[in-house]
Write a protein that holds these residues in place. Sequence first.
Motif, PDB file in Angstrom:
ATOM      1  N   SER A 182     -16.562   0.055  16.003  1.00 11.91           N
ATOM      2  CA  SER A 182     -15.408   0.604  15.292  1.00 11.91           C
ATOM      3  C   SER A 182     -14.125   0.184  15.981  1.00 11.91           C
ATOM      4  CB  SER A 182     -15.488   2.129  15.224  1.00 11.91           C
ATOM      5  OG  SER A 182     -15.461   2.695  16.524  1.00 11.91           O
ATOM      6  N   CYS A 183     -13.031   0.272  15.252  1.00 13.44           N
ATOM      7  CA  CYS A 183     -11.725  -0.118  15.787  1.00 13.44           C
ATOM      8  C   CYS A 183     -10.659   0.787  15.196  1.00 13.44           C
ATOM      9  CB  CYS A 183     -11.414  -1.572  15.442  1.00 13.44           C
ATOM     10  SG  CYS A 183      -9.738  -2.086  15.883  1.00 13.44           S
ATOM     11  N   ALA A 184      -9.742   1.216  16.055  1.00 16.50           N
ATOM     12  CA  ALA A 184      -8.543   1.935  15.601  1.00 16.50           C
ATOM     13  C   ALA A 184      -7.328   1.126  16.033  1.00 16.50           C
ATOM     14  CB  ALA A 184      -8.490   3.333  16.190  1.00 16.50           C
ATOM     15  N   LEU A 185      -6.426   0.901  15.104  1.00 18.21           N
ATOM     16  CA  LEU A 185      -5.193   0.172  15.378  1.00 18.21           C
ATOM     17  C   LEU A 185      -4.049   1.177  15.400  1.00 18.21           C
ATOM     18  CD1 LEU A 185      -3.888  -2.661  15.767  1.00 18.21           C
ATOM     19  CD2 LEU A 185      -3.552  -2.711  13.295  1.00 18.21           C
ATOM     20  N   LEU A 186      -3.363   1.261  16.550  1.00 15.26           N
ATOM     21  CA  LEU A 186      -2.294   2.232  16.729  1.00 15.26           C
ATOM     22  C   LEU A 186      -0.959   1.528  16.882  1.00 15.26           C
ATOM     23  CD1 LEU A 186      -5.011   3.254  18.441  1.00 15.26           C
ATOM     24  CD2 LEU A 186      -3.525   5.194  18.922  1.00 15.26           C
ATOM     25  N   ARG A 187       0.053   2.052  16.217  1.00 14.14           N
ATOM     26  CA  ARG A 187       1.418   1.580  16.396  1.00 14.14           C
ATOM     27  C   ARG A 187       2.244   2.727  16.969  1.00 14.14           C
ATOM     28  NH1 ARG A 187       3.777  -0.769  11.163  1.00 14.14           N
ATOM     29  NH2 ARG A 187       3.646   1.402  10.536  1.00 14.14           N
ATOM     30  N   ASN A 188       2.772   2.513  18.165  1.00 13.35           N
ATOM     31  CA  ASN A 188       3.574   3.528  18.855  1.00 13.35           C
ATOM     32  C   ASN A 188       2.839   4.862  18.940  1.00 13.35           C
ATOM     33  OD1 ASN A 188       5.642   1.578  19.005  1.00 13.35           O
ATOM     34  ND2 ASN A 188       6.392   2.163  16.984  1.00 13.35           N
ATOM     35  N   GLY A 189       1.524   4.771  19.237  1.00 10.06           N
ATOM     36  CA  GLY A 189       0.710   5.955  19.458  1.00 10.06           C
ATOM     37  C   GLY A 189       0.095   6.573  18.233  1.00 10.06           C
ATOM     38  N   THR A 190       0.395   6.085  17.041  1.00  8.49           N
ATOM     39  CA  THR A 190      -0.136   6.641  15.794  1.00  8.49           C
ATOM     40  C   THR A 190      -1.151   5.692  15.184  1.00  8.49           C
ATOM     41  OG1 THR A 190       1.938   7.809  15.346  1.00  8.49           O
ATOM     42  CG2 THR A 190       0.459   7.457  13.484  1.00  8.49           C
ATOM     43  N   VAL A 191      -2.315   6.220  14.815  1.00  2.38           N
ATOM     44  CA  VAL A 191      -3.341   5.398  14.177  1.00  2.38           C
ATOM     45  C   VAL A 191      -2.850   4.965  12.796  1.00  2.38           C
ATOM     46  CG1 VAL A 191      -5.690   5.310  13.282  1.00  2.38           C
ATOM     47  CG2 VAL A 191      -5.219   6.495  15.439  1.00  2.38           C
ATOM     48  N   ILE A 192      -2.828   3.662  12.582  1.00  3.09           N
ATOM     49  CA  ILE A 192      -2.359   3.097  11.316  1.00  3.09           C
ATOM     50  C   ILE A 192      -3.507   2.580  10.472  1.00  3.09           C
ATOM     51  CG2 ILE A 192      -0.861   1.349  10.264  1.00  3.09           C
ATOM     52  CD1 ILE A 192       0.679   3.491  11.729  1.00  3.09           C
ATOM     53  N   GLU A 193      -4.512   1.970  11.126  1.00  2.00           N
ATOM     54  CA  GLU A 193      -5.638   1.367  10.417  1.00  2.00           C
ATOM     55  C   GLU A 193      -6.917   1.596  11.218  1.00  2.00           C
ATOM     56  OE1 GLU A 193      -5.832  -0.427   7.518  1.00  2.00           O
ATOM     57  OE2 GLU A 193      -3.699  -0.177   7.088  1.00  2.00           O
ATOM     58  N   THR A 194      -8.045   1.656  10.526  1.00  2.00           N
ATOM     59  CA  THR A 194      -9.349   1.704  11.175  1.00  2.00           C
ATOM     60  C   THR A 194     -10.290   0.744  10.450  1.00  2.00           C
ATOM     61  OG1 THR A 194     -10.123   3.541   9.792  1.00  2.00           O
ATOM     62  CG2 THR A 194      -9.070   4.115  11.888  1.00  2.00           C
ATOM     63  N   GLY A 195     -11.360   0.358  11.136  1.00  2.78           N
ATOM     64  CA  GLY A 195     -12.337  -0.528  10.520  1.00  2.78           C
ATOM     65  C   GLY A 195     -13.529  -0.722  11.430  1.00  2.78           C
ATOM     66  N   THR A 196     -14.467  -1.550  11.007  1.00  3.08           N
ATOM     67  CA  THR A 196     -15.642  -1.873  11.812  1.00  3.08           C
ATOM     68  C   THR A 196     -15.865  -3.380  11.811  1.00  3.08           C
ATOM     69  OG1 THR A 196     -17.262  -1.763  10.003  1.00  3.08           O
ATOM     70  CG2 THR A 196     -16.719   0.314  11.131  1.00  3.08           C
ATOM     71  N   GLY A 197     -16.704  -3.818  12.725  1.00  5.61           N
ATOM     72  CA  GLY A 197     -16.993  -5.246  12.832  1.00  5.61           C
ATOM     73  C   GLY A 197     -17.647  -5.826  11.600  1.00  5.61           C
ATOM     74  N   ALA A 198     -18.269  -4.984  10.790  1.00  5.32           N
ATOM     75  CA  ALA A 198     -18.913  -5.478   9.572  1.00  5.32           C
ATOM     76  C   ALA A 198     -17.916  -6.058   8.588  1.00  5.32           C
ATOM     77  CB  ALA A 198     -19.700  -4.342   8.905  1.00  5.32           C
ATOM     78  N   SER A 230     -12.176 -14.005  15.927  1.00  4.86           N
ATOM     79  CA  SER A 230     -13.177 -14.018  14.861  1.00  4.86           C
ATOM     80  C   SER A 230     -12.684 -13.490  13.525  1.00  4.86           C
ATOM     81  CB  SER A 230     -14.411 -13.225  15.299  1.00  4.86           C
ATOM     82  OG  SER A 230     -14.079 -11.885  15.610  1.00  4.86           O
ATOM     83  N   GLY A 231     -11.485 -12.924  13.463  1.00  6.03           N
ATOM     84  CA  GLY A 231     -10.949 -12.438  12.198  1.00  6.03           C
ATOM     85  C   GLY A 231     -10.628 -10.959  12.254  1.00  6.03           C
ATOM     86  N   SER A 232      -9.697 -10.536  11.432  1.00 11.36           N
ATOM     87  CA  SER A 232      -9.195  -9.167  11.508  1.00 11.36           C
ATOM     88  C   SER A 232     -10.209  -8.152  11.002  1.00 11.36           C
ATOM     89  CB  SER A 232      -7.902  -9.032  10.705  1.00 11.36           C
ATOM     90  OG  SER A 232      -7.383  -7.721  10.842  1.00 11.36           O
ATOM     91  N   ILE A 233     -10.317  -7.051  11.732  1.00 11.91           N
ATOM     92  CA  ILE A 233     -11.200  -5.951  11.359  1.00 11.91           C
ATOM     93  C   ILE A 233     -10.513  -5.012  10.377  1.00 11.91           C
ATOM     94  CG2 ILE A 233     -12.246  -3.848  12.334  1.00 11.91           C
ATOM     95  CD1 ILE A 233     -13.146  -5.524  14.687  1.00 11.91           C
ATOM     96  N   THR A 234      -9.176  -5.010  10.380  1.00  8.88           N
ATOM     97  CA  THR A 234      -8.414  -4.143   9.483  1.00  8.88           C
ATOM     98  C   THR A 234      -7.371  -4.968   8.738  1.00  8.88           C
ATOM     99  OG1 THR A 234      -6.572  -3.601  10.979  1.00  8.88           O
ATOM    100  CG2 THR A 234      -8.597  -2.323  11.237  1.00  8.88           C
ATOM    101  N   ARG A 235      -6.642  -4.295   7.892  1.00 10.30           N
ATOM    102  CA  ARG A 235      -5.475  -4.895   7.259  1.00 10.30           C
ATOM    103  C   ARG A 235      -4.434  -5.210   8.331  1.00 10.30           C
ATOM    104  NH1 ARG A 235      -0.624  -2.709   5.225  1.00 10.30           N
ATOM    105  NH2 ARG A 235      -1.249  -0.726   6.150  1.00 10.30           N
ATOM    106  N   ALA A 236      -3.705  -6.296   8.174  1.00  9.46           N
ATOM    107  CA  ALA A 236      -2.599  -6.615   9.080  1.00  9.46           C
ATOM    108  C   ALA A 236      -1.444  -5.665   8.810  1.00  9.46           C
ATOM    109  CB  ALA A 236      -2.149  -8.058   8.882  1.00  9.46           C
ATOM    110  N   ILE A 237      -0.738  -5.259   9.877  1.00  7.95           N
ATOM    111  CA  ILE A 237       0.426  -4.389   9.713  1.00  7.95           C
ATOM    112  C   ILE A 237       1.663  -5.093  10.246  1.00  7.95           C
ATOM    113  CG2 ILE A 237      -0.965  -2.295   9.824  1.00  7.95           C
ATOM    114  CD1 ILE A 237       0.171  -1.891  12.694  1.00  7.95           C
TER     115      ILE A 237
END
Length: 265
Positions: A182-198, A230-237
């Motif tokens: 799993s992956c959480a993408l945070l911007r300035n401490g706030t989770v913006i996107e999540t995803g998995t390697g699948a 290998s490619g983005s796990i979430t949407r680009a922000i």
Amino acid sequence: MRTSEIREAAAALLDAHRSGTPIPPLSMTYPSATIADAYRIQQEQVRFWTEAGDRVRGHKIGLVSAVIQRQMGVHEPDYGHLTASMFHPEHRPIPAGAFLQPRIEPEIAFVLGAPLRGPGVTVDDAGRAVRYLLPALEIVDSRIRDWKITIVDTIADNASSGAAILGSTPIDPAEVDLPSVSCALLRNGTVIETGTGAAVLGTPFNALAWLANAIGALGVSLEPGQVVLSGSITRAIAIAPGDSIMAEFPGIGRVTAMLAEDDPS
């Protein structure tokens, strides 16, 4: 496209890099351009960079998400080149002026311990060639005005490459189930996107095998020591000066990038 047009398109993109001014879509300027033409434009820029003293350190894979592929009207990923100058140390401010329209993506990076030479590379072959993996952030950027891109535009623009930031703790790929990471993408401490390697073609190893076979058809191989995003796990922000971005991968680690308000020098 004629050779003169390939060079003309590459020169326009190189000028956008230097000037910081995006250009109109190449797909509009050269409406007959094909995917093969786009890779020729990309290679022309890589040739310019390496002749100027930069070096190819690896590759990035894009368009791995099924949603993005449908949006772009394509059925396979694309790739770009990563040069040494594109890599930035973690936790050190990255000058915002290096980019035109930056966005950021969380990815799993592979560092190769053995060569991969396509065609015919399997997913198992790809897994065996990886020495270790790292959490990574990729800053994607477009020299095409307002990100109005087709598949031809993004490939020609080196797959919209910008910068790569790698984590610092190597992980044995045998210790990780990549599809379920799993992956959480945070911007300035706030989770913006999540995803998995699948999200990356089912597993990032599929993306690595695809890349080895794609460039293998051109007589190019992946070499030990090279880095593959290998490619983005979430949407680009989108990101802006002053933003701090963190990607957290439980079981792998975290990586942080900071976009500087001004040139830190």
